[in-house]
Design an enzyme around this catalytic site. Structure first.
Site, PDB file in Angstrom:
ATOM      1  N   CYS A 179     -15.403   2.537 -29.183  1.00 27.87           N
ATOM      2  CA  CYS A 179     -13.990   2.425 -29.533  1.00 27.87           C
ATOM      3  C   CYS A 179     -13.175   3.411 -28.707  1.00 27.87           C
ATOM      4  O   CYS A 179     -13.705   4.192 -27.915  1.00 27.87           O
ATOM      5  CB  CYS A 179     -13.772   2.677 -31.020  1.00 27.87           C
ATOM      6  SG  CYS A 179     -14.189   4.360 -31.555  1.00 27.87           S
ATOM      7  N   ASP A 192      -1.832  -1.487   7.751  1.00 26.39           N
ATOM      8  CA  ASP A 192      -1.155  -1.913   6.523  1.00 26.39           C
ATOM      9  C   ASP A 192      -1.439  -0.981   5.352  1.00 26.39           C
ATOM     10  O   ASP A 192      -0.800  -1.100   4.302  1.00 26.39           O
ATOM     11  CB  ASP A 192      -1.599  -3.331   6.134  1.00 26.39           C
ATOM     12  CG  ASP A 192      -1.096  -4.380   7.100  1.00 26.39           C
ATOM     13  OD1 ASP A 192       0.050  -4.240   7.562  1.00 26.39           O
ATOM     14  OD2 ASP A 192      -1.845  -5.324   7.397  1.00 26.39           O
ATOM     15  N   ASP A 194       1.922  -9.410   5.416  1.00 25.09           N
ATOM     16  CA  ASP A 194       1.625  -9.136   6.812  1.00 25.09           C
ATOM     17  C   ASP A 194       1.298 -10.488   7.455  1.00 25.09           C
ATOM     18  O   ASP A 194       1.028 -11.467   6.752  1.00 25.09           O
ATOM     19  CB  ASP A 194       0.432  -8.182   6.905  1.00 25.09           C
ATOM     20  CG  ASP A 194      -0.018  -7.965   8.332  1.00 25.09           C
ATOM     21  OD1 ASP A 194       0.839  -7.698   9.187  1.00 25.09           O
ATOM     22  OD2 ASP A 194      -1.235  -8.095   8.585  1.00 25.09           O
TER      23      ASP A 194
END
Length: 757
Positions: free
Chosen positions: A47, A638, A449
């Site tokens: 949990c 990039d 791109d």
């Protein structure tokens, strides 16, 4: 139903690894710069409270820089750096806060044991509860005092195995938590069950008219039934990480310098080793072929169903299946650093990302234990004061303890993330962080791109239909001896046409000009026009990006090349526009090249000839205006813009740096997966909000009823389990196909695949 114990905690504890810190260091992954990563299996993590406790305790250890727990896989990943190179005592630290841990191994047996234990416990609780209910019918019908007392005693005997065995998983989890100064969701459950049983024993001893043995046993039956259903649902939406691990072979055939072959465990494979892959075998790690030719099923890695041919100098990746003859390759990375391992790491990270919603749910769940115990005590004190009936006050307090369990709230976000991660993995998309899903649902502009993104990044022969087979065979055979991109395009064209390789007497590559080959007295040249043929040779096709094949200075054919548009690019642009999402190109290529691709895929706005810094500034400008930018790129140049964007994607063919910088990596060559990921993220965001709404409504309705005394412990158990089941079932709706009809309509024009410019 609760999410705090598995029922096999003691069994799993016996599997705890006794490895030393030195052995743990050997099993760790080198991240570079002295930073190492260790992964431990923690089967008792169930949990949000467990996650918080694990991460807090490990983060406090000297040398640990990051600790991230994954509830789905029940593992914890720790990044550490020490001067000695010896791993911190991670296992001892976890044991100190009540969690056994060990190095990861196959989890299949563990999952089977969990289900087997739940089934046995459910059977015991169900048998006892049903028989006690039958005995209670006579008591409720007005049995005489002697019969009633006998039935109560029989009920106590039947309830005992249910309380001791079926409820053991709750007590073990609660006891561990209390002994280590923690509270979890099983503490109030255990208190409620034991109080209910104890109150019934007291009523039996005092010969009271009623006893509540059926309440305690039925409570366990309902809780275990809900837990079994929860376990089954979680297995259905189970992380694909374990599946990826099973795809890897357990070892590799290592070829020694003397030619002998030894089978070594995968962990012993190192970069630079020569590995033999037999027919039907799976490639164990990434590398370069050094001997042999074959065909590989690379569908796991690339998403492509067509087999890819390989020969010396071809690249192979972990997880690909050898569908042809045996071949040998040199490993370029350790198996733990292969693309398949990278995929598993990204998928695991995606399933347990800390999004805004996840942090909100965790904070709410953390308030559970103190608040619910206070409310339960308040209900007991208030009803005892108002009625003077301690029996009634205890019954109401027990109901409050049970009904307020925030399991639904704790499951609201992680279940959606697990299902979404699996859904996108099936489509070939993986995320490096689960919080990226939340951001992806909010984007309003997509920036592409060009080279390697909207296009495949490879040259393609455009006029093969105008070239005779004999001349294509000669050019393709010459191209096999060169690493030039245009030579590769010629090789592919020759292979697709099924033409045989031409044998030459000699071939040499002249830098800057092309290839020259000889067959007898004939000299063939493949390269620049003014070098391959006489200067006055007329062009066969209007020159674009082209090379000339000549024989003895006489031009035979001109081969014209262009960029290949990535499949689905035009359809993706149309689909994005149908959702009112703007589209733009940012490229470092020339004006003419970018304009040509933009026109072909239907993008109106583009900026050419940009440096990496220019792309970052363009994205920053958009985001300063409040736009949520999705950047899709692939190259090293990039990487800064991928990091700068609100959320980013890169194809699997991208550079390592590009993949690392992106939030998502997609394997499929078809760009339609970008649209699928966006639609799935938007649906997931809606489901998370619905789950929060279900959890809030449940607690808002159930708590006042319990405090008012209208809810019995049995009713509380049914209500709690029902709320959790609803949340999990709602999350599983995401596993259904995402917007298939609208996507198929919007991407119909993706049939323009392989269109070349």
């Amino acid at each position: 139903m609760t999410c705090c114990s598995s029922g096999i905690g003691l069994a799993d504890a016996g599997r705890e690894s006794r490895c030393t810190p030195a052995e743990l260091a050997l099993a760790s992954r080198d991240l570079g710069g002295g930073l190492r990563q260790s992964t431990l299996s923690v089967p008792e993590m169930h949990c949000a409270s467990c996650i918080r406790s694990l991460e807090k305790s490990l983060s406090a250890v000297d040398g640990v820089e990051l600790a991230r727990a994954n509830l789905s896989t029940r593992t914890v990943v720790v990044n550490w750096r020490t001067k000695s190179g010896q791993a911190p005592d991670l296992i001892g630290t976890l044991a100190g806060v009540g969690y056994s841990s060990h190095l990861p191994s196959s989890e299949v047996d563990g999952e089977d044991r969990v289900q087997a234990h739940l089934l046995r416990a459910l059977a015991v609780a169900g048998f006892c509860a049903m028989n006690i209910m039958l005995l209670s019918v006579s008591v409720w019908a007005g049995a005489d005092v002697g019969t009633r007392q006998a039935f109560h005693l029989l009920s106590a005997g039947l309830a005992l195995p249910a309380i001791l065995y079926a409820g053991s998983s709750f007590y073990i989890s609660a006891w561990r938590a209390i002994m280590h100064g923690r509270m979890n969701m099983d503490v109030p459950i255990s208190v409620g069950v034991l109080l209910s049983f104890g109150l019934s024993v007291y009523d039996t001893v005092t010969n009271a008219p009623q006893a509540y043995f059926e309440a305690g046993t039925s409570l366990l039956f309902v809780l275990l039934g809900g837990r079994l259903l929860d376990h089954t649902m979680r297995s259905k939406a189970k992380s694909a990480v374990a599946g990826l691990a099973r795809l890897m072979p357990q070892g590799a055939n290592v070829v020694s310098d003397d030619g002998s072959v030894d089978y070594l465990p995968l962990a012993d494979v190192r970069p630079g080793m020569r590995l033999l892959v037999t027919a039907g075998g799976r490639v164990p790690t990434d590398g370069i072929v050094v001997e042999g030719r074959s065909e590989l099923d690379a569908s796991l890695v690339t998403g492509e169903s067509a087999w890819k041919p390989i020969d010396p100098d071809s690249e192979v990746r972990a997880g690909e299946i050898n569908r042809g003859g045996p071949f040998m390759f040199k490993s370029s990375v350790a198996p733990g650093d292969s693309l398949l391992s990278e995929m598993a790491n990204m998928l695991a990270a995606a399933e347990d990302g800390r999004s805004h919603y996840r942090r909100l749910a965790d904070r709410a769940a953390s308030l559970y234990a103190p608040v619910v115990h206070f409310l339960s005590f308040l209900a007991f004190a208030g009803w005892l004061y108002a009625s003077g009936d301690i029996h009634r006050a205890l019954t109401i307090a027990i109901a409050v303890l049970v009904i307020t369990c925030p399991c639904a709230l704790g499951l609201a976000v992680p279940m959606v993330q697990v299902v979404l991660a699996r859904r996108l993995f099936d489509r070939g998309v993986m995320a490096t962080d689960g919080s990226a899903f939340e951001r992806l649902a909010e984007i309003d502009i997509v920036v592409f791109d060009k080279t390697g993104t909207l296009t495949t990044g490879e040259s393609a022969l455009l006029n093969s239909h105008q070239i005779t087979d004999a001349r294509l065979a000669i050019a393709g055979s010459m191209g096999r001896l060169s690493g030039h991109p245009l030579s590769k395009a010629l090789r592919l064209a020759q292979t697709k046409s099924g033409l045989e390789v031409v044998a030459f007497d000699g071939v040499q590559e002249i830098a800057g000009f092309g290839l020259e080959a000889t067959i007898g007295a004939d000299i063939y040249r493949l390269g620049r026009r003014n070098w391959a043929a006489t200067p006055d040779a007329p062009p066969i096709v209007s020159p674009a990006s082209s090379v000339i094949l000549s024989k003895n200075d006489e031009a035979l054919a001109e081969f014209v090349f262009g960029e290949t548009i990535r499949p689905g690019a035009a359809g993706l642009v149309q689909a994005l526009r149908s959702k009112r999402i703007d589209v733009q190109i940012l490229s470092g290529d020339s004006q003419q090249a970018v304009a040509s691709i933009a026109c072909s895929v239907g993008i109106e706005r583009f900026e050419p000839e940009l440096l990496p810094g220019d792309k970052v500034r363009a994205i920053t400008d958009l985001q300063s205006k409040g736009r949520k930018v999705l950047m899709v790129g692939d190259g090293i140049n990039d990487a800064p813009s991928l990091r700068a964007a609100y959320v980013s994607m890169a194809p699997a063919s991208a550079s390592d740096i590009g993949r690392s910088a992106a939030d998502f990596v997609f394997l499929d060559s078809n760009l339609s997966v970008v649209f699928d990921a966006m639609e799935a993220a938007r649906k997931a965001a809606r489901l998370v909000k619905q789950n929060f709404g279900l959890a809030v409504v449940y607690n808002a309705l159930s708590l006042p009823l319990a405090l008012a005394g209208f809810v019995t412990p049995l009713m509380a158990a049914v209500a709690m389990s029902t709320s959790s089941i609803l949340v999990v079932a709602n999350a599983l709706r995401l596993a259904a196909p995402v917007a298939e009809k609208s996507r198929d309509q919007a991407l119909r024009s993706s049939q323009l695949a392989e269109v070349a410019i």
